[in-house]
Write an enzyme that holds these catalytic residues in place. Structure first.
Site, PDB file in Angstrom:
ATOM      1  N   PRO A  79       0.808  -1.228   0.000  1.00 18.46           N
ATOM      2  CA  PRO A  79       0.000   0.000   0.000  1.00 18.46           C
ATOM      3  C   PRO A  79       0.836   1.271   0.000  1.00 18.46           C
ATOM      4  O   PRO A  79       1.794   1.415   0.766  1.00 18.46           O
ATOM      5  CB  PRO A  79      -0.822  -0.133   1.285  1.00 18.46           C
ATOM      6  CG  PRO A  79      -0.970  -1.602   1.476  1.00 18.46           C
ATOM      7  CD  PRO A  79       0.336  -2.193   1.017  1.00 18.46           C
ATOM      8  N   CYS A  80       0.420   2.198  -0.867  1.00 19.44           N
ATOM      9  CA  CYS A  80       1.192   3.428  -1.054  1.00 19.44           C
ATOM     10  C   CYS A  80       0.702   4.580  -0.191  1.00 19.44           C
ATOM     11  O   CYS A  80       1.383   5.602  -0.071  1.00 19.44           O
ATOM     12  CB  CYS A  80       1.149   3.845  -2.523  1.00 19.44           C
ATOM     13  SG  CYS A  80      -0.523   4.324  -3.091  1.00 19.44           S
ATOM     14  N   GLN A  81      -0.484   4.446   0.423  1.00 25.75           N
ATOM     15  CA  GLN A  81      -1.070   5.581   1.137  1.00 25.75           C
ATOM     16  C   GLN A  81      -0.162   6.163   2.223  1.00 25.75           C
ATOM     17  O   GLN A  81      -0.152   7.383   2.416  1.00 25.75           O
ATOM     18  CB  GLN A  81      -2.417   5.174   1.754  1.00 25.75           C
ATOM     19  CG  GLN A  81      -3.511   4.897   0.743  1.00 25.75           C
ATOM     20  CD  GLN A  81      -3.539   3.450   0.318  1.00 25.75           C
ATOM     21  OE1 GLN A  81      -2.576   2.716   0.528  1.00 25.75           O
ATOM     22  NE2 GLN A  81      -4.651   3.023  -0.277  1.00 25.75           N
ATOM     23  N   PHE A  83       2.885   6.758   2.119  1.00 22.54           N
ATOM     24  CA  PHE A  83       4.008   7.500   1.549  1.00 22.54           C
ATOM     25  C   PHE A  83       3.596   8.475   0.448  1.00 22.54           C
ATOM     26  O   PHE A  83       4.391   9.317   0.030  1.00 22.54           O
ATOM     27  CB  PHE A  83       5.039   6.529   0.956  1.00 22.54           C
ATOM     28  CG  PHE A  83       5.242   5.291   1.776  1.00 22.54           C
ATOM     29  CD1 PHE A  83       5.854   5.352   3.011  1.00 22.54           C
ATOM     30  CD2 PHE A  83       4.801   4.049   1.314  1.00 22.54           C
ATOM     31  CE1 PHE A  83       6.037   4.209   3.769  1.00 22.54           C
ATOM     32  CE2 PHE A  83       4.979   2.913   2.059  1.00 22.54           C
ATOM     33  CZ  PHE A  83       5.594   2.986   3.296  1.00 22.54           C
TER      34      PHE A  83
END
Length: 261
Positions: A79-81, A83
């Protein structure tokens, strides 16, 4: 007359599989998809329709590493949220920060001597200024040598830039000595040149523009589809990475774990 034995195909397991963008690109590169981990039920139905023979798991947080079949490559876009520049950038304080679960799985497989020779991970370019050093440190602590680089979607012919950090990691030997820490964000040939030490020149499938748009008609039937497409990696980049990994693996005469099929 002796019959030649077929060459084993490299195998892959995907974490955070979504609708399988990374699995698709790696399948183009000749990898056999053995298992996928994805919590979203709608996405799992898509995965099942395209890879009916792969084993699927849902929540990585409850995943028992002993249930995973051995593979040559573990991949995933965690998951990128935590960063993303589009979010609050809480990093490790974000409850969607699931990189520690990846570390848990890899450490267990390492202890059991079942760790893959390769890892391939993807995230947003905001990860460079938040969290990437910790990820690389974790991988190196497990025994991997890492090569992070930035590849934009436009490098493979897409009509948008979409910079993404890709992390290639190898457990067998240092294949990346003397290579740059991060590739430039430029489009086109410069990105391919960064991969030249690993990738033989070869064509990849042309990129077609997705024709899925958010509709304003009050119906929600496309919400899952649009979200999944937005979260997916560009398969052509995964293909390029898969070909690079196969080339490096075979140049150094490293054995494959074997394709059970």
């Amino acid at each position: 007359m002796t019959t030649a034995q077929p060459t084993p195909a490299p195998t892959v397991g995907e974490l955070f599989a979504g609708i399988g963008g990374m699995s698709l690109g790696l399948a183009w590169a000749g990898f056999n998809v053995r298992w996928q981990v994805e919590i979203d039920e709608w996405c799992r139905r898509i995965l099942e329709s395209h890879w009916p023979d792969a084993i699927r798991f849902d929540d990585i947080r409850t995943l028992d590493p002993d249930s995973l079949a051995p593979v040559d490559l573990i991949c995933g876009g965690y998951p990128c949220q935590p960063f993303s520049n589009a979010g609050k950038r809480k990093g490790s304080r974000d409850d969607r920060h699931l990189w520690p679960e990846v570390v848990r799985i890899l450490r267990h497989l390492r202890r059991m001597e079942r760790h893959p020779a390769w890892c391939l991970f993807e995230n947003v370019d905001g990860h460079v200024s938040m969290g990437l050093d910790s990820v690389l440190s974790d991988l190196e602590g497990i025994g991997y040598t890492c090569w992070p680089l930035i590849v934009p979607a436009c490098a493979v012919g897409a009509r948008h830039q979409r910079n993404r950090v890709w992390i290639v990691a190898n457990a067998k030997r240092d294949l990346f000595q003397g290579r740059p820490a991060l590739a430039s964000k430029g489009c086109g040939q410069s990105t391919q040149e960064q991969l030249a030490g690993l990738l033989f020149p070869c064509p990849w499938p042309s990129l077609s523009v997705a024709r899925a748009f958010r509709a304003g008609d009050g119906f929600s039937r496309q919400v899952d589809r649009n979200r999944a497409i937005g979260n997916a990696v560009v398969p052509q980049v995964a293909y390029m990475m898969g070909m690079a990994i196969r080339t490096a693996h075979e140049i150094h005469n490293l054995p494959y774990a074997g394709d059970p099929t």
